[in-house]
Design an enzyme around this catalytic site. Structure first.
Site, PDB file in Angstrom:
ATOM      1  N   HIS A  94     -24.757  -8.840 -18.641  1.00 10.09           N
ATOM      2  CA  HIS A  94     -24.773  -7.462 -19.120  1.00 10.09           C
ATOM      3  C   HIS A  94     -23.542  -6.785 -18.529  1.00 10.09           C
ATOM      4  O   HIS A  94     -23.174  -7.052 -17.380  1.00 10.09           O
ATOM      5  CB  HIS A  94     -26.031  -6.758 -18.627  1.00 10.09           C
ATOM      6  CG  HIS A  94     -26.071  -5.292 -18.905  1.00 10.09           C
ATOM      7  ND1 HIS A  94     -25.746  -4.341 -17.957  1.00 10.09           N
ATOM      8  CD2 HIS A  94     -26.378  -4.612 -20.026  1.00 10.09           C
ATOM      9  CE1 HIS A  94     -25.875  -3.141 -18.491  1.00 10.09           C
ATOM     10  NE2 HIS A  94     -26.250  -3.265 -19.744  1.00 10.09           N
ATOM     11  N   ASP A 111     -25.877  -8.736 -13.900  1.00 15.34           N
ATOM     12  CA  ASP A 111     -24.809  -7.734 -13.963  1.00 15.34           C
ATOM     13  C   ASP A 111     -24.356  -7.437 -12.536  1.00 15.34           C
ATOM     14  O   ASP A 111     -25.149  -6.959 -11.714  1.00 15.34           O
ATOM     15  CB  ASP A 111     -25.332  -6.466 -14.656  1.00 15.34           C
ATOM     16  CG  ASP A 111     -24.224  -5.450 -14.904  1.00 15.34           C
ATOM     17  OD1 ASP A 111     -23.209  -5.449 -14.164  1.00 15.34           O
ATOM     18  OD2 ASP A 111     -24.356  -4.646 -15.845  1.00 15.34           O
ATOM     19  N   ASP A 146     -32.208  -5.675 -28.949  1.00 17.95           N
ATOM     20  CA  ASP A 146     -32.359  -5.183 -27.580  1.00 17.95           C
ATOM     21  C   ASP A 146     -33.295  -3.982 -27.545  1.00 17.95           C
ATOM     22  O   ASP A 146     -32.969  -2.909 -28.043  1.00 17.95           O
ATOM     23  CB  ASP A 146     -30.974  -4.785 -27.046  1.00 17.95           C
ATOM     24  CG  ASP A 146     -31.012  -4.365 -25.589  1.00 17.95           C
ATOM     25  OD1 ASP A 146     -32.101  -4.342 -24.994  1.00 17.95           O
ATOM     26  OD2 ASP A 146     -29.929  -4.057 -25.039  1.00 17.95           O
ATOM     27  N   LYS A 169     -29.708  -2.295 -31.250  1.00 22.27           N
ATOM     28  CA  LYS A 169     -30.732  -1.646 -30.435  1.00 22.27           C
ATOM     29  C   LYS A 169     -31.991  -1.482 -31.269  1.00 22.27           C
ATOM     30  O   LYS A 169     -31.925  -1.002 -32.416  1.00 22.27           O
ATOM     31  CB  LYS A 169     -30.228  -0.279 -29.967  1.00 22.27           C
ATOM     32  CG  LYS A 169     -29.048  -0.382 -29.014  1.00 22.27           C
ATOM     33  CD  LYS A 169     -29.448  -0.967 -27.674  1.00 22.27           C
ATOM     34  CE  LYS A 169     -28.261  -1.104 -26.735  1.00 22.27           C
ATOM     35  NZ  LYS A 169     -28.640  -1.594 -25.408  1.00 22.27           N
ATOM     36  N   GLU A 212     -30.547  -7.013 -16.947  1.00 19.74           N
ATOM     37  CA  GLU A 212     -29.690  -5.879 -16.591  1.00 19.74           C
ATOM     38  C   GLU A 212     -30.378  -4.931 -15.622  1.00 19.74           C
ATOM     39  O   GLU A 212     -29.705  -4.142 -14.956  1.00 19.74           O
ATOM     40  CB  GLU A 212     -29.217  -5.135 -17.842  1.00 19.74           C
ATOM     41  CG  GLU A 212     -30.233  -4.222 -18.470  1.00 19.74           C
ATOM     42  CD  GLU A 212     -29.756  -3.640 -19.791  1.00 19.74           C
ATOM     43  OE1 GLU A 212     -29.672  -4.396 -20.774  1.00 19.74           O
ATOM     44  OE2 GLU A 212     -29.470  -2.432 -19.858  1.00 19.74           O
ATOM     45  N   GLU A 227     -34.014  -8.906 -26.308  1.00 18.88           N
ATOM     46  CA  GLU A 227     -33.613  -8.500 -24.956  1.00 18.88           C
ATOM     47  C   GLU A 227     -34.500  -7.383 -24.418  1.00 18.88           C
ATOM     48  O   GLU A 227     -34.832  -6.452 -25.150  1.00 18.88           O
ATOM     49  CB  GLU A 227     -32.154  -8.033 -25.049  1.00 18.88           C
ATOM     50  CG  GLU A 227     -31.530  -7.593 -23.755  1.00 18.88           C
ATOM     51  CD  GLU A 227     -30.021  -7.333 -23.918  1.00 18.88           C
ATOM     52  OE1 GLU A 227     -29.408  -7.874 -24.862  1.00 18.88           O
ATOM     53  OE2 GLU A 227     -29.479  -6.574 -23.105  1.00 18.88           O
TER      54      GLU A 227
END
Lengths: 403, 403
Positions: free
Chosen positions: B343, B316, B240, B211, B293, B266
């Site tokens: 996701h 997703d 991400d 992250k 996502e 991401e």
């Protein structure tokens, strides 16, 4: 004036006889998820978000889930930091997942933000349009959340736009033209449509919107022809498909409607389809696409403006996150040289103020607002439209109080 | 097997110690708005929609608002017309206004659609992946709503894609690699991150997600370097940002991260900003942008694919309108030659089936699935990931039943 409590009202107003019907929304119950900011002075800030009935209770609940940070704030303190607070509510670390910045949570934020503006104007004892005209560019900027649009509009550029010389102040005394959406709902048969057009012209309107997107396109074409013949070349015809068509269908329909010279063709296809709108507005019927009533936020409007995907910006402050985001979109539209002609989920009550801001502070043209009278009896101060002209409201606030 | 009743479960699972935290979602309570299709045989179809806790009850209520047309349908009758029914529910004439096809109402549709697929697989006594492999192209097409994407993918083209020779069936016996998202949550400090990387490598993973989007970007860079050094050149690093950055910030961050050779970056910015993603994926870090996502529907994916705005399609099925819309997006991705790497709002339970469909029927590569183990104890049949590899589930249904 300090906010002591936030309550909600789930207000629903059934329509009848096909009023409000379009190609996809066939049984609307015009409804407001209403945020009510109660204060220690007894004054109440009223904020609306519009729905078609189903799920209005979900928006009311979402208002309550978001409202807590407003309680205890004094009005001036609140509005001096509204942009920051708006971003904090929009980015609630759990509720954000339900959007982000779209759907039920965004409608809830719309109601809350609109209630803040209504309360602020009431605290000053002035109509919202006057509050907006009186604010310094810096104070107005502080009410906006420009996150995610600063590649197209920096805060400095926003200030520059707000500092332009004012224009078109005559609209404050003269009013400005409305256009009539209620002559041609899709559920009305041709006879009723013809009667309504006559009434509408008799009432002073020269611009009429016709719902299209019938299952049989020849019906659309016949009715659009009927309207054009009734209003003549000088009148304005707008056709509204309410997202009915796929892109191939929209291309065919737009080409078939073009000879009738519609001022715009509205919501030809799905609002999430930027590239379809771009193609329609640049290649199929250049400069004739209108959209926005289902764009959930300023970021979508930014993309549409950047892509040249629309010619008329139909922002709606009871769909976007309230007046603050409507103003952000107005600044973006000004930057890109496109006019805002709001969609009126609020029946024009709130937008009659915002149109004056856009006309006078931003110099936007045309100055023109949709008119839908079905909920007139339910407002404390219904918009006054006379001889097809919106008159400037004089009561304090944003004209959104419901009876 | 006939549906007699639709009930809901508001299932919430608090996490601890910073698990699940990212740049914008700082206190997640992993939650499922769960649709439960009760039948006359006692079998239950379970369908999940994922939220972070706040407002999960709104999705549960929306499930109930949409569910009525399912009651009384026999399973085969239901699935033979699922695409038509899906469109009818998605275009509910009142609830549609709350989207359209996004936010709370779309999540509710996700839960309902997923429950239908789970029930169908259970009725056949097979895992969902097997049902999907056994369906004729025509039967599968009948479960899809391709409205608004037919300019990019006609039903005939969808059938053609479904009729290709099958490939990569070895994944059914060998399993396929997972990647680890849980080593590098944003709330973990560097010490914990380092420990987690070691554990993750020890557990057989060679691909790790970190992250990013810290308030201080130097922290992101330091941690990304730490991961790259630990996994070596052969490992895969994914970064991400969870929408943290504006476009100018995203440009700077992507350029700064590029030397660390991330497989992808991401959600660099807001999911509604198609043009920003297009710029990043074509000009700034070509072919390295992953997103999806928070894309609510197939129409948004269509635009991203048409614009070349992403390289990895992170659909997703517990955000989109269920398995049916996930499959529609899979077909679109195949058409445009981009891989789907889902996701996993479902923690991989449902997607482990869908990845096998994409690999074998559509021949998609890479075959690769996110792994997040936090909810393992709460599923009746938790996904089996051994030595970094997802093993093929054998139980009937979609593996979504909660304890």
């Amino acid at each position: 004036m300090t906010i002591t409590q936030v309550s909600v009202r789930d207000a629903r107003f059934p329509l009848s006889g096909g009023a409000g019907t379009d190609s996809l929304h066939t049984n609307p119950v015009y409804s407001y998820a209403t945020a009510l900011l109660q204060t220690d002075t007894g004054a109440t800030g009223t904020g609306l978000a519009f729905t078609l009935g189903g799920g209005n209770e979900l928006v009311c609940q979402a208002i309550q889930l978001l409202a807590e940070p407003l309680v205890g704030l004094e009005t001036e303190e609140l509005m001096a930091q509204l942009g920051t607070l708006q971003r904090r509510l929009a980015d609630h670390p759990q509720l954000r997942w339900l959007g982000p910045h779209k759907g039920v949570v965004q409608l809830a934020l719309a109601a809350l933000n609109n209630a803040c503006w209504d309360l602020w104007a009431k605290a000053h004892g002035v109509p919202l349009w006057k509050l907006l005209l009186d604010l310094s560019p810096e104070a107005l900027l502080a009410t906006l959340d420009l996150s995610y649009v600063d590649d197209a509009l920096t805060p400095a550029q926003a200030l520059e736009l707000l500092r332009q010389p004012r224009s078109q102040t005559h609209f404050l005394t003269d009013g400005y033209p409305g256009y009539d959406t209620s002559a041609g709902w899709l559920g009305y048969d041709d006879t009723k449509l013809a009667e309504n057009i006559k009434k509408s012209l008799g009432a002073g309107f020269t611009a009429l919107k016709l719902k299209v997107g019938s299952d049989d396109f020849t019906r659309d074409l016949r009715r659009a022809t009927l309207v054009r013949e009734a209003i003549g070349d000088a009148g304005s015809l707008m056709c509204d498909a309410n997202q009915k068509w796929s892109l191939p269908e929209a291309e065919a329909a737009c080409r078939a409607l073009a000879p009738l010279k519609p001022l715009w063709i509205e919501e030809p296809t799905h609002p999430d389809d930027l590239l379809a709108h771009q193609r329609l507005n640049t290649e199929v019927v250049p400069g004739r696409i209108a959209a926005g009533e289902h764009f959930p936020n300023r970021i979508v409007f930014k993309n549409y403006l950047q892509a040249g995907a629309l010619a008329y910006v139909q922002a709606d402050a009871v769909r976007l996150a309230g007046v603050s985001e409507f103003l952000a979109v107005s600044l973006l539209a000004k930057k890109f040289g496109k006019p805002i002609v709001p969609h009126v989920g609020d029946m024009g009550q709130l937008h009659q103020h915002l149109v004056l801001f856009n006309a006078i502070v931003l110099g936007q043209e045309p100055v023109f607002l949709e008119h839908i009278p079905h909920l007139k009896p339910h407002f404390v101060h219904p918009a006054q439209v006379e001889n097809g002209v919106y008159k400037t409201p004089q009561e304090p606030g944003a004209s959104c109080d419901l009876r």
